[in-house]
Design a protein around this motif. Structure first.
Motif, PDB file in Angstrom:
ATOM      1  N   VAL A 124       0.859  -1.178   0.000  1.00 56.87           N
ATOM      2  CA  VAL A 124       0.000   0.000   0.000  1.00 56.87           C
ATOM      3  C   VAL A 124       0.896   1.228   0.000  1.00 56.87           C
ATOM      4  O   VAL A 124       1.829   1.326   0.802  1.00 56.87           O
ATOM      5  CB  VAL A 124      -0.932   0.021   1.223  1.00 56.87           C
ATOM      6  N   ALA A 125       0.623   2.161  -0.902  1.00 58.98           N
ATOM      7  CA  ALA A 125       1.357   3.420  -0.974  1.00 58.98           C
ATOM      8  C   ALA A 125       0.406   4.573  -0.713  1.00 58.98           C
ATOM      9  O   ALA A 125      -0.802   4.469  -0.946  1.00 58.98           O
ATOM     10  CB  ALA A 125       2.013   3.584  -2.341  1.00 58.98           C
ATOM     11  N   VAL A 126       0.963   5.690  -0.226  1.00 61.68           N
ATOM     12  CA  VAL A 126       0.211   6.921  -0.026  1.00 61.68           C
ATOM     13  C   VAL A 126       0.768   7.954  -0.993  1.00 61.68           C
ATOM     14  O   VAL A 126       1.985   8.145  -1.072  1.00 61.68           O
ATOM     15  CB  VAL A 126       0.328   7.422   1.424  1.00 61.68           C
ATOM     16  N   VAL A 127      -0.120   8.576  -1.752  1.00 57.49           N
ATOM     17  CA  VAL A 127       0.280   9.583  -2.731  1.00 57.49           C
ATOM     18  C   VAL A 127      -0.608  10.802  -2.566  1.00 57.49           C
ATOM     19  O   VAL A 127      -1.710  10.718  -2.021  1.00 57.49           O
ATOM     20  CB  VAL A 127       0.171   9.052  -4.176  1.00 57.49           C
ATOM     21  N   ARG A 128      -0.084  11.941  -3.053  1.00 57.89           N
ATOM     22  CA  ARG A 128      -0.914  13.138  -3.077  1.00 57.89           C
ATOM     23  C   ARG A 128      -1.835  13.065  -4.290  1.00 57.89           C
ATOM     24  O   ARG A 128      -1.392  12.729  -5.389  1.00 57.89           O
ATOM     25  CB  ARG A 128      -0.045  14.387  -3.137  1.00 57.89           C
ATOM     26  N   ALA A 129      -3.117  13.343  -4.101  1.00 54.38           N
ATOM     27  CA  ALA A 129      -4.072  13.220  -5.194  1.00 54.38           C
ATOM     28  C   ALA A 129      -3.697  14.139  -6.342  1.00 54.38           C
ATOM     29  O   ALA A 129      -3.359  15.308  -6.137  1.00 54.38           O
ATOM     30  CB  ALA A 129      -5.481  13.556  -4.693  1.00 54.38           C
TER      31      ALA A 129
END
Length: 558
Positions: free
Chosen positions: A381-386
């Motif tokens: 799972v990665a977190v990115v800026r929309a």
């Protein structure tokens, strides 16, 4: 509910998925994401150690995925605390009548329900869940003793109920428009043609989004429940046999909402258990209340519908002591609708892969990301800026089902996405969320400070609670006067927010926009608004507790 008060579903099909326009984000290799991370991953919990609700009761020897589940629908009357049980009228206390709310909880406990679709919850969904030590979906007004998962592809139409890791049923919840009410038209001499036109224009459009989506889940092997106050009788009840014995059923009628749902594969759990509507009418409207009328028409308008691999075993009415067909009595009874609770044998399904998290957090909060993955090596799972391509952090999943926890400290205000990746960095699922500085208030604003009479009035909001029926209303104000931007602690009555002229729903969005125009639903006003000074207020969940107001704006003559 009264015609002058916003409530029930508007007759239009609405897409409520925030962030849909963000597009697919390019994801770099896992190692690059990890080395470039500015977001610190602080923990990992997988299903083997995840603290969740106790597993659901298994159904006989039905094998893996077979369970017994009790599903309830209950309209709790404007938040569950706005009925004064002593007088039978509206509660006059600003904070609501706590004794009535306690009786709502008693009704749910007495029913033995596992999952409840609430109607008219009015920002009480989480409050009810906390009192029961259950899970809550404020977006759909559903509470459950089992974990609720709001998948990104659900678009606010349904949630999953996780009965064991990786095994779910789906539930949707409906509250259709109440006015004009079909049985009153029949009572007052309306013809079958007039009734059909009313139902097809008022209530049938409000279920089109469910009809478009829910049968697809059934086709994928996931049982679906649809609870609700449909504000419509059923074609199963207005039969020739019933018309022969009930004066208020002047003719048999094929009610469009119930017929459309039946044609889509939904079965009425109460009527499957009690197939004779003459012997067991099962009326849910009404045991009485401030909104019932002298020449009332009683009928069965609250349903627990099922589709797919679910078999009704029992179905009971929850209501007042001594009420007709009441199986589970609560005294005094706290709402103007009787509830329905059905026991079902269900065979759960495996959902598509998903990644979900809280949709709205303060910077510094822990971000818990729930996932259901294929379970292959290299997934994460990665977190990115929309809207961007710069990954912020990643953690490997190490399991098919679990929860990953990230810290949000150091991140900026804005919109983000959690994305589930396979070993080739292909995106399997994505889900949007928003971060705000601690203490940032809910905001609502108009696009201009001056509008010409007849111009559309564009409104935007941010950091909204995202409850199911949050709404914005336009109010006329006197120049130089003062109005409160928020009414905290006001649970009953109008909280100073009556007199709205026009309104629009936010469709449970955290950030969004809408326009007031000639098509907007009306309160005490009419389009076009007259020249004068106005403001917009954002109010919670079909209630009158406000959380924000705009700067004032003027409407002027051409």
């Amino acid at each position: 509910m009264p015609p002058g008060r916003p409530g029930g579903e508007v007759s239009s099909v609405v897409d409520t998925l925030e962030g849909e326009a963000y597009g697919l984000l390019p994801i770099t290799a896992h190692g690059v994401i990890w080395r470039a991370a500015r977001l610190l991953a602080v923990g990992l919990v997988v299903c083997g150690t995840l603290a969740t609700a106790s597993p659901a009761a298994r159904e006989g020897d039905g094998g893996q995925g077979s369970f017994r589940l009790r599903v309830m629908t209950l309209n709790i009357f404007y938040g569950g605390d706005e009925l004064d049980l002593r007088t039978g009228d509206y509660c006059a206390k600003r904070r609501g009548c706590e004794g009535t709310f306690a009786k709502v909880l008693e009704a749910i406990r007495a029913s033995g329900a596992d999952v409840v679709g609430l109607e008219e919850a009015e920002h009480s969904t989480r409050r009810i869940a906390r009192a029961l030590d259950w899970f809550a979906s404020e977006r759909l007004q559903i509470v459950s003793r089992y974990r609720l998962i709001d998948p990104p592809e659900g678009r606010g139409i349904y949630v999953y109920v996780e009965l064991e890791p990786g095994r779910v049923v789906a539930i949707a919840n409906a509250h259709l428009p109440s006015d004009p009410y079909g049985p009153y038209l029949v009572r007052d001499g309306g013809t079958p043609t007039e009734l059909d036109e009313l139902e097809r224009s008022t209530r049938l459009p409000a279920i089109q989004d469910r009809l478009a989506v829910l049968p697809e889940l059934v086709a994928e092997g996931i049982p679906v429940f649809l609870t609700g106050d449909f504000n419509s009788p059923s074609h199963l009840d207005w039969t020739p046999a019933v018309a022969a014995v009930r004066d208020d059923v002047r003719f048999p009628f094929d009610w469009p909402v119930s017929r459309a749902l039946a044609d889509a594969g939904f079965r009425d759990s109460y009527r499957e258990v009690h197939p004779d509507p003459v012997a067991v009418p099962g009326f849910t409207w009404t045991p009485g209340g401030p909104e019932s009328v002298e020449d009332e028409v009683h009928d069965r308008i609250d349903w627990v519908l099922v589709s797919g691999r679910a078999r009704p075993l029992a179905s009971e009415i929850v209501g007042e002591d001594g009420g007709p067909d009441v199986d589970i009595a609560v005294r005094p009874y706290p709402t103007d609708h009787r509830g329905v609770v059905s026991t079902l044998a269900v065979r759960t399904g495996e959902p598509p892969v998903y990644v979900v998290e809280s949709r709205r957090l303060s910077i510094g909060d822990s971000l818990s990301v729930v996932f259901h993955a294929p379970g292959r090596r290299g997934e994460g799972v990665a977190v990115v800026r929309a809207g961007g391509a710069d990954p912020l952090a990643e953690l490997p999943t190490f399991a098919r089902d679990g929860t990953l926890t990230f810290s949000t400290t150091g991140l900026r205000r804005g919109a983000y996405e959690a994305v589930l990746l396979d070993k080739r960095d292909e995106m399997l699922s994505r889900s949007p969320f928003w971060l705000y500085p601690p203490g940032e208030p809910v905001k609502v604003a108009t696009s201009r400070r001056v509008y010409v009479k007849g111009d559309a009035i564009e409104v935007s909001w941010s950091n909204a609670p995202g409850m199911r029926w949050d709404w914005v209303g336009i109010y006329r104000v006197r120049p130089g006067s003062r109005t409160a931007y928020a009414t905290p602690g006001c649970n009953a009555g109008y909280c100073g927010n009556d007199g709205y002229l026009l309104y629009e729903y936010t469709h449970a969005s955290i950030e969004g926009t809408t326009s007031f125009s000639a098509t907007s639903p009306t309160g005490d006003g009419a389009w076009p608004l007259r020249p004068g000074t106005y403001e917009v207020r954002l109010l919670l969940d079909d209630g009158y507790s406000s959380v924000a107001k705009s700067a004032r704006f003027r409407i002027v003559k051409r």
